[in-house]
Design an enzyme around this catalytic site. Structure first.
Site, PDB file in Angstrom:
ATOM      1  N   HIS A 105      16.434 -51.802   7.081  1.00 23.94           N
ATOM      2  CA  HIS A 105      15.526 -50.670   6.884  1.00 23.94           C
ATOM      3  C   HIS A 105      15.146 -50.237   8.296  1.00 23.94           C
ATOM      4  O   HIS A 105      14.329 -50.876   8.951  1.00 23.94           O
ATOM      5  CB  HIS A 105      14.294 -51.072   6.068  1.00 23.94           C
ATOM      6  CG  HIS A 105      13.396 -49.896   5.796  1.00 23.94           C
ATOM      7  ND1 HIS A 105      13.236 -49.356   4.549  1.00 23.94           N
ATOM      8  CD2 HIS A 105      12.643 -49.146   6.629  1.00 23.94           C
ATOM      9  CE1 HIS A 105      12.422 -48.304   4.627  1.00 23.94           C
ATOM     10  NE2 HIS A 105      12.038 -48.169   5.882  1.00 23.94           N
TER      11      HIS A 105
ATOM     12  N   HIS B 195      17.351 -50.449  -6.101  1.00 27.23           N
ATOM     13  CA  HIS B 195      16.199 -51.232  -6.564  1.00 27.23           C
ATOM     14  C   HIS B 195      16.191 -51.211  -8.092  1.00 27.23           C
ATOM     15  O   HIS B 195      16.170 -50.130  -8.682  1.00 27.23           O
ATOM     16  CB  HIS B 195      14.889 -50.617  -6.074  1.00 27.23           C
ATOM     17  CG  HIS B 195      14.803 -50.536  -4.577  1.00 27.23           C
ATOM     18  ND1 HIS B 195      14.209 -51.513  -3.804  1.00 27.23           N
ATOM     19  CD2 HIS B 195      15.261 -49.601  -3.704  1.00 27.23           C
ATOM     20  CE1 HIS B 195      14.295 -51.175  -2.524  1.00 27.23           C
ATOM     21  NE2 HIS B 195      14.933 -50.022  -2.438  1.00 27.23           N
TER      22      HIS B 195
ATOM     23  N   ASP C 196      19.475 -45.872  -3.014  1.00 27.56           N
ATOM     24  CA  ASP C 196      18.064 -46.224  -2.815  1.00 27.56           C
ATOM     25  C   ASP C 196      17.221 -45.743  -3.994  1.00 27.56           C
ATOM     26  O   ASP C 196      16.057 -45.379  -3.815  1.00 27.56           O
ATOM     27  CB  ASP C 196      17.524 -45.683  -1.487  1.00 27.56           C
ATOM     28  CG  ASP C 196      16.195 -46.333  -1.100  1.00 27.56           C
ATOM     29  OD1 ASP C 196      15.867 -47.403  -1.662  1.00 27.56           O
ATOM     30  OD2 ASP C 196      15.488 -45.768  -0.250  1.00 27.56           O
TER      31      ASP C 196
ATOM     32  N   HIS D  16      23.013 -49.685  -2.343  1.00 22.56           N
ATOM     33  CA  HIS D  16      21.573 -49.877  -2.063  1.00 22.56           C
ATOM     34  C   HIS D  16      20.788 -49.461  -3.298  1.00 22.56           C
ATOM     35  O   HIS D  16      20.644 -48.279  -3.572  1.00 22.56           O
ATOM     36  CB  HIS D  16      21.122 -49.046  -0.861  1.00 22.56           C
ATOM     37  CG  HIS D  16      19.677 -49.245  -0.501  1.00 22.56           C
ATOM     38  ND1 HIS D  16      19.254 -49.510   0.772  1.00 22.56           N
ATOM     39  CD2 HIS D  16      18.549 -49.216  -1.253  1.00 22.56           C
ATOM     40  CE1 HIS D  16      17.941 -49.648   0.797  1.00 22.56           C
ATOM     41  NE2 HIS D  16      17.482 -49.454  -0.431  1.00 22.56           N
TER      42      HIS D  16
ATOM     43  N   LYS E  81      18.766 -58.709   4.088  1.00 21.76           N
ATOM     44  CA  LYS E  81      18.081 -57.436   4.335  1.00 21.76           C
ATOM     45  C   LYS E  81      16.890 -57.636   5.256  1.00 21.76           C
ATOM     46  O   LYS E  81      16.049 -58.505   5.011  1.00 21.76           O
ATOM     47  CB  LYS E  81      17.612 -56.869   2.996  1.00 21.76           C
ATOM     48  CG  LYS E  81      16.685 -55.673   3.094  1.00 21.76           C
ATOM     49  CD  LYS E  81      17.447 -54.375   3.307  1.00 21.76           C
ATOM     50  CE  LYS E  81      16.505 -53.219   3.563  1.00 21.76           C
ATOM     51  NZ  LYS E  81      16.720 -52.083   2.717  1.00 21.76           N
TER      52      LYS E  81
ATOM     53  N   HIS F 219      20.103 -46.063   4.120  1.00 17.82           N
ATOM     54  CA  HIS F 219      19.463 -44.771   3.810  1.00 17.82           C
ATOM     55  C   HIS F 219      19.099 -43.969   5.069  1.00 17.82           C
ATOM     56  O   HIS F 219      17.927 -43.677   5.317  1.00 17.82           O
ATOM     57  CB  HIS F 219      18.230 -44.940   2.906  1.00 17.82           C
ATOM     58  CG  HIS F 219      17.287 -46.070   3.245  1.00 17.82           C
ATOM     59  ND1 HIS F 219      16.765 -46.267   4.491  1.00 17.82           N
ATOM     60  CD2 HIS F 219      16.768 -47.047   2.471  1.00 17.82           C
ATOM     61  CE1 HIS F 219      15.971 -47.319   4.461  1.00 17.82           C
ATOM     62  NE2 HIS F 219      15.960 -47.816   3.251  1.00 17.82           N
TER      63      HIS F 219
HETATM   64  C1  NCD Z   1      11.637 -48.471  -1.859  1.00 21.86           C
HETATM   65  C2  NCD Z   1      10.920 -49.172  -3.024  1.00 21.86           C
HETATM   66  O1  NCD Z   1      10.129 -48.532  -3.715  1.00 21.86           O
HETATM   67  O2  NCD Z   1      11.207 -50.349  -3.255  1.00 21.86           O
HETATM   68  N1  NCD Z   1      10.972 -47.215  -1.604  1.00 21.86           N
HETATM   69  C3  NCD Z   1      11.513 -46.132  -1.009  1.00 21.86           C
HETATM   70  O3  NCD Z   1      10.805 -45.146  -0.786  1.00 21.86           O
HETATM   71  N2  NCD Z   1      12.785 -46.099  -0.658  1.00 21.86           N
HETATM   72  C4  NCD Z   1      11.655 -49.342  -0.683  1.00 21.86           C
HETATM   73  C5  NCD Z   1      12.627 -48.920   0.382  1.00 21.86           C
HETATM   74  O4  NCD Z   1      13.837 -48.991   0.212  1.00 21.86           O
HETATM   75  O5  NCD Z   1      12.164 -48.483   1.450  1.00 21.86           O
HETATM   76 ZN    ZN Z   2      15.496 -49.112  -0.732  1.00 24.13          ZN
END
Ligand code: NCD
Ligand code: ZN
Length: 348
Positions: free
Chosen positions: A139, A19, A251, A17, A102, A177
């Site tokens: 999520h 970003h 995450d 997971h 997702k 998460h």
């Molecule tokens: C994530 C993001 O900033 O893209 N933020 C977070 O607090 N985890 C989005 C997500 O996974 O919820």
């Molecule tokens: Zn995330």
């Protein structure tokens, strides 16, 4: 007496997971993950979201071209589900090597405005994913304003997840998460097609770290940090239990310093700079270093029916201080545990 461990070698881990954003932000940070992880599940919450096969393919190409030279990092692409995603979209995504889809409840987190407003609208699509064996990544928070932000995950289990698991008994689901004892208990009580990722920050921190002695925007993420007991403790027990339903997913969610240190700061904690070292710290504290490799490098791949990585990484017992910030596009980013000392380090 147990011999003092000074280094550990692991099958190269994967991040289930992650970003990485796009453009200059992507270029600033993707190399950090590529140095540690063999593969990563790339979250599709760009603006606009990655909601069809063409976009997923283009995004993968952008990530590959942002990698350091000679990197073998393999980004695994994910489709962003909207109210309008059809079985045909799922088939096209699968044909283009997309590995999962997702579901963000609309409004749950960063860039989720196009998320799903009512999961029953997606039932034909979920049925098709079940047939294909494509995992649904969740999520897991409700977004109704009458539900307290600390209760959103537990209410999601009661009102939505239980129903989805009941209605799609063969659907593979990753409860992403997880942050609560309720989530740990739900996953433990479910069949083997239900798994969960656990982040380093939910293992290392609780809501006191975010709120005591002043509000700390770099500890703000979604789902929000919970109480130490029973929640953080339940996550620590689950991650280090050796149960294959729980595996690594950082995450890591980078936002520029100015977007975090603001009157309305963004949710997201950046951990990609030392993800595996953070997990090693957790497992060592729990006297479970011998269980780190399964959690970091095997259980996730097994769930996704992918082979384990063939490379290895080695961590050395060595104190180092996490930098106060890193460059991030034309700005900076403050990493998780900035200026703190860690005692494990991956050496190149
Ligand atoms: C994530 C993001 O900033 O893209 N933020 C977070 O607090 N985890 C989005 C997500 O996974 O919820
Ligand atoms: Zn995330």
């Amino acid at each position: 007496m147990q011999k003092h461990i000074t280094q550990i070698t692991l099958i190269k881990p994967d991040d289930w997971h992650l970003h990485v954003r796009s453009g200059a932000a992507l270029k600033s940070i993707v190399g950090m993950t590529a140095a540690q992880m063999g593969r990563a599940i790339i979250m599709p919450n760009l603006n606009p979201p990655v909601s069809n096969a063409t976009q997923a393919h283009a995004y993968r190409q952008e990530i590959l071209s942002a990698l350091p030279k000679d990197s073998e990092f393999n980004p695994l692409m994910v489709l962003y589900l909207t109210d309008n995603t059809t079985p045909k979209d799922i088939q096209e995504a699968l044909d283009n090597n997309v590995v999962a889809a997702k579901l963000y409840p609309a409004g749950a987190t960063t860039n989720s405005d196009n998320g799903v407003t009512n999961i029953t609208k997606l039932y034909p699509t979920l049925a098709y994913m079940q047939k294909l064996g494509m995992p649904l990544l969740l999520h897991g928070e409700v977004t109704r304003s009458d539900v307290d932000i600390f209760d959103r995950e537990a209410v999601f289990i009661d009102e939505i997840l239980s129903q989805v698991v009941h209605d799609f008994p063969e659907l593979k689901i990753v409860f992403e998460h997880i942050t609560t004892k309720e989530a740990v208990d739900f996953v433990l009580a479910s069949h083997d097609k239900i798994a969960a990722t656990i982040t380093p920050h939910h293992l290392l921190a609780n809501r006191n770290d975010m709120l005591v002695g002043g509000i700390k925007p770099h500890y703000f993420c979604l789902p929000i940090l919970k109480r130490k007991n029973p929640h953080q403790s339940a996550l620590l027990a689950a991650a280090t239990s050796g149960n294959a339903k729980f595996f690594l997913g950082t995450d890591s969610a980078p936002h520029a310093t100015t977007d975090k240190e603001s009157a309305c700061g963004c949710a997201g904690i950046f951990t990609a700079h030392c993800a595996i070292e953070l997990y090693a710290t957790v497992f060592e504290r729990q006297n479970a270093l011998h269980k780190l490799e399964n959690f970091a490098s095997k259980f996730g791949a097994d769930f996704y029916n992918l082979p384990h990585n063939t490379q290895t990484i080695t961590l050395h017992k060595q104190d180092w201080v996490i930098p106060a910030n890193y460059p991030f596009a034309n700005s900076t980013i403050v990493p998780f545990m900035a200026t703190k000392t860690l005692s494990w380090k991956q050496l190149d």
